[in-house]
Design an enzyme around this catalytic site. Structure first.
Site, PDB file in Angstrom:
ATOM      1  N   ARG A 177     -24.614 -16.674  42.530  1.00 23.60           N
ATOM      2  CA  ARG A 177     -25.456 -17.716  43.117  1.00 23.60           C
ATOM      3  C   ARG A 177     -25.119 -17.930  44.588  1.00 23.60           C
ATOM      4  O   ARG A 177     -24.040 -17.575  45.049  1.00 23.60           O
ATOM      5  CB  ARG A 177     -25.283 -19.026  42.342  1.00 23.60           C
ATOM      6  CG  ARG A 177     -25.854 -18.984  40.932  1.00 23.60           C
ATOM      7  CD  ARG A 177     -25.733 -20.330  40.221  1.00 23.60           C
ATOM      8  NE  ARG A 177     -24.360 -20.780  40.168  1.00 23.60           N
ATOM      9  CZ  ARG A 177     -23.842 -21.701  40.980  1.00 23.60           C
ATOM     10  NH1 ARG A 177     -24.590 -22.268  41.905  1.00 23.60           N
ATOM     11  NH2 ARG A 177     -22.588 -22.067  40.875  1.00 23.60           N
ATOM     12  N   LYS A 322     -29.645 -21.977  36.484  1.00 29.92           N
ATOM     13  CA  LYS A 322     -28.954 -23.149  37.014  1.00 29.92           C
ATOM     14  C   LYS A 322     -29.891 -24.077  37.772  1.00 29.92           C
ATOM     15  O   LYS A 322     -29.652 -25.285  37.854  1.00 29.92           O
ATOM     16  CB  LYS A 322     -27.793 -22.711  37.915  1.00 29.92           C
ATOM     17  CG  LYS A 322     -26.640 -22.075  37.134  1.00 29.92           C
ATOM     18  CD  LYS A 322     -26.111 -22.992  36.040  1.00 29.92           C
ATOM     19  CE  LYS A 322     -24.883 -22.417  35.359  1.00 29.92           C
ATOM     20  NZ  LYS A 322     -24.415 -23.259  34.217  1.00 29.92           N
ATOM     21  N   SER A 359     -14.225 -22.392  35.182  1.00 33.65           N
ATOM     22  CA  SER A 359     -13.970 -20.986  34.892  1.00 33.65           C
ATOM     23  C   SER A 359     -12.482 -20.729  34.682  1.00 33.65           C
ATOM     24  O   SER A 359     -11.643 -21.192  35.454  1.00 33.65           O
ATOM     25  CB  SER A 359     -14.478 -20.132  36.056  1.00 33.65           C
ATOM     26  OG  SER A 359     -14.224 -18.774  35.839  1.00 33.65           O
ATOM     27  N   LYS A 363     -13.028 -22.445  27.984  1.00 31.38           N
ATOM     28  CA  LYS A 363     -14.131 -23.177  27.359  1.00 31.38           C
ATOM     29  C   LYS A 363     -14.892 -22.303  26.363  1.00 31.38           C
ATOM     30  O   LYS A 363     -15.146 -22.716  25.230  1.00 31.38           O
ATOM     31  CB  LYS A 363     -15.079 -23.699  28.435  1.00 31.38           C
ATOM     32  CG  LYS A 363     -16.254 -24.507  27.886  1.00 31.38           C
ATOM     33  CD  LYS A 363     -17.183 -24.990  28.990  1.00 31.38           C
ATOM     34  CE  LYS A 363     -17.954 -23.851  29.602  1.00 31.38           C
ATOM     35  NZ  LYS A 363     -19.018 -24.317  30.522  1.00 31.38           N
ATOM     36  N   ASP A 378     -23.047 -23.748  26.978  1.00 29.76           N
ATOM     37  CA  ASP A 378     -22.992 -24.106  28.400  1.00 29.76           C
ATOM     38  C   ASP A 378     -23.718 -25.387  28.789  1.00 29.76           C
ATOM     39  O   ASP A 378     -23.223 -26.126  29.632  1.00 29.76           O
ATOM     40  CB  ASP A 378     -23.563 -22.942  29.219  1.00 29.76           C
ATOM     41  CG  ASP A 378     -23.226 -23.036  30.692  1.00 29.76           C
ATOM     42  OD1 ASP A 378     -22.059 -23.308  31.019  1.00 29.76           O
ATOM     43  OD2 ASP A 378     -24.124 -22.830  31.523  1.00 29.76           O
ATOM     44  N   ARG A 443     -22.449  -9.862  33.966  1.00 32.50           N
ATOM     45  CA  ARG A 443     -22.924 -10.865  33.005  1.00 32.50           C
ATOM     46  C   ARG A 443     -23.781 -10.232  31.919  1.00 32.50           C
ATOM     47  O   ARG A 443     -24.384  -9.183  32.107  1.00 32.50           O
ATOM     48  CB  ARG A 443     -23.773 -11.920  33.738  1.00 32.50           C
ATOM     49  CG  ARG A 443     -23.003 -12.764  34.736  1.00 32.50           C
ATOM     50  CD  ARG A 443     -22.439 -13.983  34.085  1.00 32.50           C
ATOM     51  NE  ARG A 443     -21.701 -14.831  34.996  1.00 32.50           N
ATOM     52  CZ  ARG A 443     -21.353 -16.081  34.726  1.00 32.50           C
ATOM     53  NH1 ARG A 443     -21.688 -16.629  33.563  1.00 32.50           N
ATOM     54  NH2 ARG A 443     -20.663 -16.790  35.594  1.00 32.50           N
TER      55      ARG A 443
END
Length: 659
Positions: A177, A322, A359, A363, A378, A443
C-alpha cells in the site's frame, strides 16, 4: 455443539465446517506498505517472477424489488446502473455498455450467447457529442473464477497458473500500500467528524481535486474495450450489509475482490440495484502529478459524501480491500456498530474471542485454532446482535510459508486463490515461498470457505474475551496480564508492538511501534471514539480484556529468548476455557498490570518478567524506558475529551505507566 455431537475433537484435529442460521434478524505505523521493486520494465519484473529450471519428466434470499420484472427488463436496468456508475462528469452520461468479451465474440454473436450471465442486452440510447458514442464499453460482470483465470492468462502479462491451481500474478511497481498517497475529501461534514492532524492517517484533499481524479479514472476506464464489474457485499450481518461495486481494468483485481468481498447468490445479484459505494480502479493509469494535493503519480482518494473511491497509479489490490475497510470504519460507528481490525474465532460452546495485534505478533497464528471455528482473520463488526466478519475471504502473508507451520493457509492456496508477486519454478510452476526476488510482501487471497474450520455464515455471539497481542522485544511485559476496562482502552489506543534488529534497515536494537486501535492506517474517527465504544460493549456484555506478550523474556532481543509458542498457546487456551479468570493475581510496578501466579503448562517463573532477568538493574531501566515510550506516544491523545466530561479520559490516562 460439536460437529460430531460428542464434544471437542482430539487436540489439534480440525473441526468440520459448520453452517448456522441467522436467527437474530503519524499513527500510520505497521501497514503492509513495501518498497517498489527494482525492475524498470514489465519484462524485467516477469523475469523475477519465474525461476528457471531444467525440464523434468513428466442462500436463498428474499424476493427483491425487481423480482417481478421480466428478465430482459431487469438486465436492462442492471446495465443502466452500470452505465450510470461510469458516467462522465463533463458529459453527464455513461457509455453504452454491453455484456461479454469483445475478443471472444462479435456484438452480434454476443446477442445469441446461451450462457445465463452473458446475455447481450441493448443499453439505453445515449446522445453524446464526442467519439465515445461510437464505441461500446463491454462489461465483464461478476465473472466466475474460471472465466477470470482465462482473462488473466490470455491478456495480463505475468499471470500464470501454479502447480497448486492458484493464479500467480504481478501487481506492478507497487507491491504494497501507499499510505502517503491516500487522500480523503474534507468537506463541511468530514471536517468535523474525521480525525485530522498529528498521528492521523487522513490526509485532506478538496472536492474539486477529487473530481479531477475521478474524471481521469472514469475516462480511462471508458476508453478500454472492456471493464470488469463486481457487485458484492460487505458485512455478514444481514441488517447492516453494504452493497459495493468495483469497476476495474484487470481480471486480477476482479478475482481478488471476488474472493475478499461477500459473494452474492444469483438471486441477490439479479436484485442488486444501486450500490452503496463504488470503487473506480484505474490503477494502470497515473494521476497528474501537477494536480493540487498530488505528491506522486499514485493517488488513492476517498469521497465519503459521493460514496466513491478512485485509484490511480497503483495496481496493488490491497488498496481496494483497505479502502473499503476505512469506509466501514466511518459508516458502522454511525449505526453504533464498532468496526475492528482483529481476528475472531469461536469455541464449540459459542464463546467468541477477538484478537488484536500488529504484524509479527501472532494474530493469525493464534486466532487460527483447529479446536475453534474461524469467524474471520482481519476485519469485523460488533453490533447489538454480536460479531460479524466484514469480508468474504482472507488475505494472508505467504513469505516463508510452509505446510508444517501454516497447514490451513497452505491448503487454501488452490484453484480460485490469487497469489501476488510470488516467485515460482518456470517449468513445474511450484511456488518458492522463501524467494523475495519481487517483494517480501507476497500475499494470497482466497475465499474464507477454503479454511476447513470456517463458520458460515461468518457471525457469532458477543465476545467473551478481548485479547491484545504485543511482541515486546524489550522483554519486560508479562506473558499475560488481565486488564480492567481503563487499561484495555489505554492499550487498545496505544496499539503497541516492537520491531527487532534486522526486520528493517537501520534498526540495531528493539524499536517501539504504536498504531492506534491496532490499525491506525485505516481508522477514520479519533481513536478514543473506537476505544469508548469498545469499553461500552465489553462492559455491557461482560467481556474480559487481556494483554498477551508473544515477544521476549529474560532480556531484550539479542540477550533474552522469545517466549515459546507452546506456552502462549497454553495461555490462550486458559483464557478460552475461563480457568485464567479464577487464578491468583499480583500486580507489577510501572505498568500496574495484574499477572497470574500460575497457569497449567506454563513455567511459573516466566509469568513475572523480573524473575527471568539475571541483571535486575537492566530490567528496571528497560522497563522505565518502555514506560516513557508509552507516555510519549500517548501525548497525542491526552487533550481529547471522551464523553460529556473528562472523567473517562482521566481514567484512561491513569491506566498507563506510573512512575
Amino acid at each position: 455443539m460439536a460437529a460430531n455431537g460428542t464434544g471437542l475433537p482430539m487436540a489439534r484435529k480440525p473441526l468440520a465446517k459448520i453452517v448456522t442460521d441467522d436467527k437474530q434478524g503519524n499513527g500510520m505505523c505497521h501497514d503492509d506498505s513495501a518498497k517498489g521493486v527494482k525492475a524498470q520494465t514489465i519484462d524485467e519484473l516477469h523475469f523475477l517472477q519465474k525461476k528457471r529450471s531444467a525440464p523434468t519428466t513428466p442462500l436463498e434470499g428474499n424476493q427483491g424489488a425487481f423480482a417481478s420484472l421480466p428478465d430482459d427488463e431487469r438486465r436492462r436496468q442492471q446495465l443502466q446502473s452500470i452505465s450510470a456508475s461510469l458516467a462522465s462528469l463533463t458529459r453527464g452520461t455513461g457509455p453504452k455498455v454491453v455484456r461479454g468479451d469483445p475478443a471472444a465474440k462479435s456484438s452480434q454473436a454476443v446477442e445469441h450467447v446461451a450462457h445465463r450471465h452473458h446475455h447481450h442486452v441493448g443499453a439505453p440510447a445515449i446522445s453524446v457529442s464526442d467519439d465515445s458514442s461510437l464505441k461500446f464499453t463491454h462489461v465483464l460482470y461478476n465473472l466466475s473464477p474460471a472465466e477470470l483465470y482465462e482473462q488473466a492468462v490470455k491478456y495480463e502479462k505475468g499471470s500464470f497458473i501454479t502447480s497448486s491451481g492458484a493464479l500467480a500474478t504481478l501487481s506492478g511497481a507497487k507491491t504494497g500500500r501507499s499510505p502517503r498517497d491516500k487522500r480523503v475529501v474534507m468537506d463541511d461534514t468530514t471536517q468535523n467528524e474525521l480525525w485530522w492532524g498529528r498521528g492521523s492517517p487522513n490526509i485532506e484533499m478538496d472536492e474539486h481535486t477529487f473530481l479531477v481524479n475521478r474524471e481521469r479514472a472514469v475516462d480511462y476506464l471508458n476508453s478500454l474495450d472492456k471493464v470488469f464489474v463486481n457487485d458484492q457485499f460487505l458485512n455478514w450481518d444481514p441488517q447492516n450489509r453494504i452493497k459495493v461495486r468495483i469497476v476495474s481494468a484487470r481480471a486480477y483485481h476482479s478475482l481478488f475482490m471476488h474472493n475478499m468481498c461477500i459473494r452474492p447468490t444469483d438471486e441477490e445479484l439479479e436484485n442488486f440495484g444501486t450500490p452503496d459505494f463504488t470503487i473506480y480502479n484505474a490503477g494502470q493509469f497515473p494521476c497528474n502529478r501537477y494536480t493540487h494535493y498530488m505528491t506522486s503519480s499514485t493517488s488513492i482518494d476517498l469521497n465519503l459524501a459521493r460514496k466513491e473511491m478512485v485509484i490511480l497509479g497503483t495496481q496493488y489490490a490491497g488498496e481496494m480491500k483497505k479502502g473499503l475497510f476505512s469506509v466501514m470504519h466511518y459508516l458502522m460507528p454511525k449505526r453504533q456498530i464498532l468496526s475492528l481490525h482483529s481476528g475472531c474465532n469461536m469455541g464449540i460452546d459459542g464463546d467468541v474471542a477477538l484478537f488484536f495485534g500488529l504484524s509479527g505478533t501472532g494474530k493469525t497464528t493464534l486466532s487460527t485454532d483447529h479446536n475453534r471455528y474461524l469467524i474471520g482473520d482481519d476485519e469485523h463488526c460488533w453490533s447489538d446482535y454480536g460479531v460479524s466478519n466484514i469480508e468474504g475471504g482472507c488475505y494472508a502473508k505467504c513469505i516463508d510459508l510452509s505446510r508444517e507451520k501454516e497447514p490451513d493457509i497452505w491448503n487454501a492456496i488452490k484453484f480460485g486463490t490469487v497469489l501476488e508477486n510470488v516467485v515460482f519454478d518456470e517449468h513445474i510452476r511450484e511456488v518458492e515461498y522463501g524467494d523475495k526476488s519481487v517483494t517480501e510482501n507476497t500475499r494470497a487471497a482466497y475465499p474464507i470457505e477454503y479454511i476447513p474450520n470456517a463458520k458460515l455464515p461468518c457471525i457469532g455471539p458477543h465476545p467473551k474475551n478481548v485479547i491484545l497481542l504485543a511482541c515486546d522485544a524489550f522483554g519486560v511485559l508479562p506473558p499475560v496480564s488481565k486488564l480492567n476496562l481503563a487499561q484495555t482502552m489505554y492499550h487498545f489506543i496505544s496499539g503497541y508492538t516492537a520491531l527487532v534488529a534486522g526486520t528493517e534497515d537501520g534498526i540495531k536494537e528493539p524499536t517501539a511501534t504504536f498504531s492506534a486501535c491496532f490499525g491506525a492506517a485505516f481508522i477514520m474517527l479519533h481513536p478514543t471514539k473506537y476505544a469508548a465504544m469498545l469499553a461500552e460493549k465489553m462492559q455491557k456484555h461482560g467481556a474480559t480484556g487481556w494483554l498477551v506478550n508473544t515477544g521476549w523474556s529474560g532480556g531484550s532481543y539479542g540477550s533474552g529468548n522469545r517466549i515459546k509458542l507452546a506456552y502462549t498457546r497454553k495461555i490462550i487456551d486458559a483464557i478460552h476455557s475461563g480457568s485464567l479468570l479464577n487464578a491468583t493475581y499480583e500486580k507489577i510496578d510501572v505498568f500496574g498490570l495484574e499477572i497470574p501466579t500460575e497457569i497449567e503448562g506454563v513455567p511459573s517463573e516466566i509469568l513475572r518478567p523480573e524473575n527471568t532477568w539475571g541483571d535486575k538493574k537492566a530490567y528496571k531501566n528497560t522497563l522505565l524506558k518502555l514506560g516513557c515510550l508509552f507516555k510519549n506516544n500517548f501525548e497525542t491523545f491526552t487533550n481529547y475529551k471522551i464523553g460529556k466530561d473528562t472523567k473517562l479520559t482521566q481514567e484512561i490516562l491513569a491506566a498507563g505507566p506510573n512512575f
